[in-house]
Design a protein around this motif. Sequence first.
Motif, PDB file in Angstrom:
ATOM      1  N   PRO A  74       0.831  -1.210   0.000  1.00 60.42           N
ATOM      2  CA  PRO A  74       0.000   0.000   0.000  1.00 60.42           C
ATOM      3  C   PRO A  74       0.860   1.254   0.000  1.00 60.42           C
ATOM      4  O   PRO A  74       1.984   1.254   0.517  1.00 60.42           O
ATOM      5  CB  PRO A  74      -0.781  -0.126   1.312  1.00 60.42           C
ATOM      6  N   VAL A 126      -4.257   3.432   6.400  1.00 63.02           N
ATOM      7  CA  VAL A 126      -4.862   2.253   5.775  1.00 63.02           C
ATOM      8  C   VAL A 126      -6.319   2.128   6.183  1.00 63.02           C
ATOM      9  O   VAL A 126      -7.200   1.896   5.360  1.00 63.02           O
ATOM     10  CB  VAL A 126      -4.076   0.977   6.161  1.00 63.02           C
ATOM     11  N   ASP A 155      -3.896  -4.934   4.426  1.00 63.72           N
ATOM     12  CA  ASP A 155      -4.184  -3.512   4.232  1.00 63.72           C
ATOM     13  C   ASP A 155      -5.676  -3.255   4.056  1.00 63.72           C
ATOM     14  O   ASP A 155      -6.081  -2.250   3.477  1.00 63.72           O
ATOM     15  CB  ASP A 155      -3.399  -2.954   3.053  1.00 63.72           C
ATOM     16  N   SER A 161       0.318   2.772   6.702  1.00 59.51           N
ATOM     17  CA  SER A 161       1.494   2.286   5.973  1.00 59.51           C
ATOM     18  C   SER A 161       2.470   3.439   5.852  1.00 59.51           C
ATOM     19  O   SER A 161       2.080   4.559   5.481  1.00 59.51           O
ATOM     20  CB  SER A 161       1.100   1.787   4.584  1.00 59.51           C
TER      21      SER A 161
END
Length: 417
Positions: free
Chosen positions: A50, A55, A85, A416
């Motif tokens: 990602p 997220v 994710d 992320s």
Amino acid sequence: MGFPKGRRRLVAVVAALLVSAAVAVIVHRVLAPAEVSTVARGEYPALAEPPAGVVGRLPVAPLIVDGRLRVYAAHRQVYADRPVDGRHRTTPYWSYRRWPAELTGVVADGTTVVSRWSDGQLVALDARTGRVAWLADGPVPTEEHTSRRTGAATVWAPAGLYLTRTPDGRAVLVVSGSGEARGVDLAGGRELWHTALAAECHRDVGTTPDGQLVGVDACAGPATVEFRDATTGTVTNRWRPPGATDELDVAPVGCRSGRSECRALRTAAPGGAGGKGWLVGPGEPAPAPALDRPDTELVGDQAIAVVDGAVVGRSARTGTELWRRADLGSGRVIAVQPGRVHLLTDRNDLVTLDPATGAERSRFTLNAGSDGTGWAPGAVYAVDGYLAVERLRRPVDPDADDQRYFFTSEPLILAST
């Protein structure tokens, strides 16, 4: 016209016995020890990549396993979802439940997830399928297990449950409790050793990356730091810091996760006075003055701290300043992981830096949906490029119930970096 009196009594006795038997069956089914394993039916997910940013948000704390799954802890259940994710928690990919034992800790290494239960049972699951890989007996936990509804304490820093690796790369699980410690081969669940440890005068600190269990022992005199080989259980070294008092506080620093595979220690007198940092490895711990401050983190060979409003990176071994960033605004370092330092500003912006150079890797606001940023950080977890933070309601009241303590019903924010 009815049954004769004697037959009526016989029928009543038989009926009572049938009712008692039915009740016994129901009670056995409800209360008897049991386990329910629901294995994965779909394909094992691929690694996710990602982009940097938020997220999603979750109601419970995730343990990220193999960069592909999120594993969670419930009162009597350990379960996983996918993808790693995903914006929200999804239907379990696999699940393992026990009764009446309670789940007290979860750790993971590679694709092996080990759960520890209140009766001492250790259950290893294959993260790819959720199938039981092995079962082993362990010491019963002695510390009262307390974890708020997010389960963060169970999956991010479980008491008495540690991982380490031997010099030849073999993974070892170390478990302590009920006056003993045991070493278990993570690959197959075979017990490597067990030894008695007096709970009233001995406590765990954590493990090192090179296969040592670290504890503080005060059973035969002044508090002494004890190093024990995680493969054999043999004490390899007993050490007291120069100038140490009879009582000694020892905290792990630079751990891979929880209190496992920690590369340094910080010693101090009770209450934190006179803190000193030490790098651990072969031989006695080496002084690391850059780790003396209690708010300093260790990542790689760099000691990272906020000093006079600037984020400063120093050599952990020599204390030499390597870089300084005074342009990031006020905040504090909330977590580190290999190749990343995570600074949370007072405005709840997450700034991720390279620990070797101080270069910025990413920067964004930790806000999910329309929740806003009016929260305080609680427990934090960082691994595989991800960061998860508990969001707490301001002002933070540790004695409040969960509804008042947490910011929302989904208090975990996952990012992320």
